[in-house]
Each structure stands twice: as C-alpha cells, then as structure tokens.
Design a protein around this motif. Structure first.
Motif, PDB file in Angstrom:
ATOM      1  N   VAL A 126       0.879  -1.178   0.000  1.00  0.00           N
ATOM      2  CA  VAL A 126       0.000   0.000   0.000  1.00  0.00           C
ATOM      3  C   VAL A 126       0.913   1.225   0.000  1.00  0.00           C
ATOM      4  N   PHE A 127       0.683   2.115  -0.943  1.00  0.00           N
ATOM      5  CA  PHE A 127       1.470   3.354  -1.051  1.00  0.00           C
ATOM      6  C   PHE A 127       0.599   4.569  -0.778  1.00  0.00           C
ATOM      7  N   LEU A 128       1.134   5.497   0.012  1.00  0.00           N
ATOM      8  CA  LEU A 128       0.458   6.770   0.246  1.00  0.00           C
ATOM      9  C   LEU A 128       1.216   7.815  -0.561  1.00  0.00           C
ATOM     10  N   ALA A 129       0.571   8.379  -1.543  1.00  0.00           N
ATOM     11  CA  ALA A 129       1.250   9.352  -2.402  1.00  0.00           C
ATOM     12  C   ALA A 129       0.704  10.740  -2.089  1.00  0.00           C
ATOM     13  N   THR A 130       1.609  11.677  -1.914  1.00  0.00           N
ATOM     14  CA  THR A 130       1.160  13.030  -1.555  1.00  0.00           C
ATOM     15  C   THR A 130       2.097  14.085  -2.125  1.00  0.00           C
ATOM     16  N   PHE A 131       1.537  15.254  -2.383  1.00  0.00           N
ATOM     17  CA  PHE A 131       2.358  16.423  -2.637  1.00  0.00           C
ATOM     18  C   PHE A 131       2.659  16.998  -1.247  1.00  0.00           C
ATOM     19  N   PRO A 132       3.921  17.408  -0.985  1.00  0.00           N
ATOM     20  CA  PRO A 132       4.248  17.859   0.371  1.00  0.00           C
ATOM     21  C   PRO A 132       3.270  18.913   0.912  1.00  0.00           C
ATOM     22  N   LYS A 133       2.929  18.767   2.167  1.00  0.00           N
ATOM     23  CA  LYS A 133       2.058  19.656   2.940  1.00  0.00           C
ATOM     24  C   LYS A 133       0.575  19.543   2.570  1.00  0.00           C
ATOM     25  N   SER A 134       0.204  18.374   2.067  1.00  0.00           N
ATOM     26  CA  SER A 134      -1.195  18.158   1.689  1.00  0.00           C
ATOM     27  C   SER A 134      -1.947  17.277   2.676  1.00  0.00           C
ATOM     28  N   GLY A 135      -1.270  16.820   3.737  1.00  0.00           N
ATOM     29  CA  GLY A 135      -1.946  15.932   4.692  1.00  0.00           C
ATOM     30  C   GLY A 135      -1.278  14.570   4.817  1.00  0.00           C
ATOM     31  N   THR A 136      -0.005  14.502   4.441  1.00  0.00           N
ATOM     32  CA  THR A 136       0.755  13.240   4.496  1.00  0.00           C
ATOM     33  C   THR A 136       0.736  12.631   5.901  1.00  0.00           C
ATOM     34  N   THR A 137       1.036  13.460   6.897  1.00  0.00           N
ATOM     35  CA  THR A 137       1.164  12.970   8.277  1.00  0.00           C
ATOM     36  C   THR A 137      -0.152  12.332   8.741  1.00  0.00           C
ATOM     37  N   TRP A 138      -1.234  13.006   8.450  1.00  0.00           N
ATOM     38  CA  TRP A 138      -2.563  12.525   8.858  1.00  0.00           C
ATOM     39  C   TRP A 138      -2.900  11.222   8.127  1.00  0.00           C
ATOM     40  N   LEU A 139      -2.659  11.213   6.823  1.00  0.00           N
ATOM     41  CA  LEU A 139      -2.971  10.004   6.040  1.00  0.00           C
ATOM     42  C   LEU A 139      -2.115   8.819   6.495  1.00  0.00           C
ATOM     43  N   LYS A 140      -0.856   9.100   6.839  1.00  0.00           N
ATOM     44  CA  LYS A 140       0.013   8.023   7.333  1.00  0.00           C
ATOM     45  C   LYS A 140      -0.553   7.437   8.614  1.00  0.00           C
ATOM     46  N   ALA A 141      -0.978   8.320   9.524  1.00  0.00           N
ATOM     47  CA  ALA A 141      -1.502   7.851  10.810  1.00  0.00           C
ATOM     48  C   ALA A 141      -2.762   7.006  10.598  1.00  0.00           C
ATOM     49  N   LEU A 142      -3.702   7.531   9.825  1.00  0.00           N
ATOM     50  CA  LEU A 142      -4.963   6.809   9.598  1.00  0.00           C
ATOM     51  C   LEU A 142      -4.715   5.458   8.933  1.00  0.00           C
ATOM     52  N   THR A 143      -3.907   5.465   7.889  1.00  0.00           N
ATOM     53  CA  THR A 143      -3.724   4.222   7.128  1.00  0.00           C
ATOM     54  C   THR A 143      -2.898   3.216   7.907  1.00  0.00           C
ATOM     55  N   PHE A 144      -1.936   3.714   8.692  1.00  0.00           N
ATOM     56  CA  PHE A 144      -1.155   2.788   9.526  1.00  0.00           C
ATOM     57  C   PHE A 144      -2.103   2.020  10.452  1.00  0.00           C
ATOM     58  N   LEU A 145      -3.055   2.736  11.053  1.00  0.00           N
ATOM     59  CA  LEU A 145      -3.982   2.083  11.985  1.00  0.00           C
ATOM     60  C   LEU A 145      -4.922   1.119  11.250  1.00  0.00           C
TER      61      LEU A 145
END
Ligand code: A3P
Length: 327
Positions: free
Chosen positions: A61-80
C-alpha cells in the motif's frame, strides 16, 4: 559492492549536475528538473534507486502526496487501518510512541544510502508493507504501476498547501547559507510550479486521472473533504484496501477509534510529536501547525488570490478536479 555503489553515486551526481536547477523554497537544497518534475537534490540518488531497484509486491500500500497536503494525517490513519489486527488494544498502538513519519517511510528517502542493505530489509518487511512517496505518478517505478499494489493519494487546495509549505520552510533546518525567500518570492516560484516534486498541478492531475481510469488501483482524497466528513472518507479507505474492519461486528467503533486517535489536537498533544527531528532536518512538532481549512485567507493579498485562482482554473479545467477555496 562498495565500488558498484560508488559508481552509481557518481553517475547519479553527474546526471543531476547536467539538469536545469533552481533554488528550493527554503533557499536550498537545489531542485533539479528531472523527468518533468522538480526533484530536490537531497532525494536525487534515492529517486533513481527507487526507480531502478525497488520491487513492488501486490499487497503493498502506497500513500502518495504532494508535500504539505496531509501526508502525516494520512500516514496515521492508514497505519492504523492496515495494522488493525496486529495491536490488541489502543493503549499499545505504536502511533502513541512514534511519529507517523517514523512508522511509514518513503523508498525515495530510504534508498538514498546503503542500497543493498535497505533493499534486503524492505523485502523482509511483514506484509502488507505500507510506504509513502512524494513522487509524481509519472515518475513511479514501473514495478509499482504494473503490480497490483494500491495507491492512496491525498491533495489539498493549492492556497492552503502553499501557506503550509511556506510556514514549514521557515522552520526547517537550513541546508544552505543563502538567504531564504520572502513570502512573495516563494509564491512566484509556487505559481511557476517550482517547488519540490512540483509542478503541483501535474502532481495532482497525474494521480487524479489515474484514480478515474483505475479506481481499484488509485484512491484519490482531498484534505478538505477528509476534514469535513472524516468517517465517510475513512470508510472509503477501508473499503479500497479491502480491510477486514468492515466485516467485523465492531467495525464502526473501530473506525471511530482510529479517527479519534488521529485527530489533529490529539496527535499534536502526544509527547512523541512534541520534540525530536525527522531525518535530522524537520522538527516533529512542525508537522502539526494549525490543521485548518482556509488559513490562506490570513496571508494572501487580493492580487495573489486572483493570480493563483487563474492558475488553478487554467491548469485543472476540464479534469473534473476542483477545490472549494472561497467558502
Ligand atoms: P497546516 O500547516 O495548514 O497546519 P504534511 O503532513 O503533508 O506535511 O501536511 C502538513 C499539514 O497537515 C499541516 O497543515 C498540518 O497541521 C496538517 N496536519 C497534520 N496532522 C494532521 C491531522 N492529524 N489532522 C489534520 N491535519 C493535520
């Protein structure tokens, strides 16, 4: 092995030096125009290694983001979501003791050094492996586009993305001795697409178009929509990943728990996110600034609003991708 890797480093350096370059947002590192995107020099070797040596697995599973678009939040949600069955209670969640960027890493960063060892440790990771990337869709390794791995993309309205990037750049450890840009100079660069992994419109459109033609492969989210109806969009992630959460009796409670743990205020308040650095450059606390929609209104002059609105209109018109920015 050392000689082979020295040779690869030299080749990458030579290639990098031959490319058009511009100063990055925090007046460094340089950005190099590579494969139609502005690649920060810091990442260059890692990007080449990612493209050449990474082997995607169908379960990735890959989380693709443009910097400062919500990467940190998406990482946390998807990790869980991905690790839902691994941790019996919320008290022992790794998210309480590690920053999301320490739990989900980017191959373009990891593979910038110790290539042989890193490839080995990536191949030994337990499945499903969860990664993130800032690369535009067109620059992803073929192995990713050809495998059945899934990609979740998040984008954010370009006004707030720029303000978030600007604020972040003023706090990042400077890697250059040259003076930083003013807000207005940085804005000009942003309008010309000259920011790390930009132009931002190509980045958004690459993943957006792919999410339309291959909805089983790419799920496209917007930061604003995720904020406004978190339950609905987290359920979309859960379904996209075929997560067993939904089949379980307590599915709705599990989703609510995940969302609560990842709330901006909750994450910002965790001791682990208050001190220390990510990659020795960015302070963890700076990944949690305001977490609001519309902060750009405190920064933009009327002429800036007009200029960026026109660019958004021109670049995104006809794509079906749009942002509510004036509400
Ligand atoms: P602001 O600078 O507007 O506050 P990235 O993670 O891609 O670097 O994006 C950073 C932006 O996401 C920052 O926006 C940050 O505050 C916001 N953010 C971080 N964690 C968040 C969370 N849990 N919920 C909502 N927004 C979050």
């Amino acid at each position: 092995m050392a000689l082979a890797s020295d040779k690869q480093t030299n080749e990458a350096n030579e290639l990098m030096l031959s490319l058009p370059k511009e100063m990055g947002l925090n007046a460094g590192p340089y950005l190099h125009l590579f494969q139609d995107f502005w690649c920060p020099s810091f990442y260059f070797q890692g990007v080449i290694n990612f493209q050449k040596h990474f082997h995607a697995k169908d379960s990735d599973v890959f989380l693709a983001t443009f910097p400062k678009s919500g990467t940190t939040w998406l990482k946390a949600l998807t990790f869980l979501i991905v690790n839902h069955q691994r941790f019996s209670s919320f008290e022992n969640q790794p998210l309480l003791s590690s920053n999301p960027h320490e739990l989900v890493s980017s191959p373009e960063f990891i593979l910038s050094h110790d290539l042989h060892d890193q490839i080995l440790s990536l191949s030994n990771m337990s499945e499903p492996r969860l990664f993130s990337t800032h690369l535009p869709f067109s620059a992803l390794p073929k192995t990713m586009t050809e495998s059945k791995c899934k990609i979740i993309y998040i984008c954010r309205n370009p006004f707030d993305t720029f303000v978030s990037a600007w604020e972040f750049s003023t706090k990042i450890k400077s890697v250059s001795s040259s003076p930083a840009f003013t807000f207005e100079e940085a804005f000009e660069k942003y309008c010309n697409g000259i920011t790390g992994f930009g132009p931002w419109w190509n980045h958004m459109l690459g993943y957006w178009n792919e999410s339309i033609t291959k909805p089983d492969k790419v799920l496209s989210l917007k930061y604003e929509e995720l904020k406004e109806d978190t339950v609905f969009h987290v359920k979309r992630i859960v379904e996209f990943l075929d997560s067993p959460i939904t089949q379980e009796g307590e599915g709705t409670t599990a989703i609510e728990n995940i969302i609560n743990l990842c709330r901006f205020e909750k994450m910002k308040d965790l001791g682990v996110n208050k001190s220390g650095y990510i990659h020795n450059i960015a302070e963890k606390k700076n990944f949690f600034r305001k977490g609001k929609i519309g902060d750009w209104k405190n920064y933009f002059s009327p002429s800036m609003i007009e200029k960026l609105s026109t660019i958004i209109e021109e670049k995104l018109s006809g794509s079906g991708l749009s942002f509510k920015v004036h509400s």
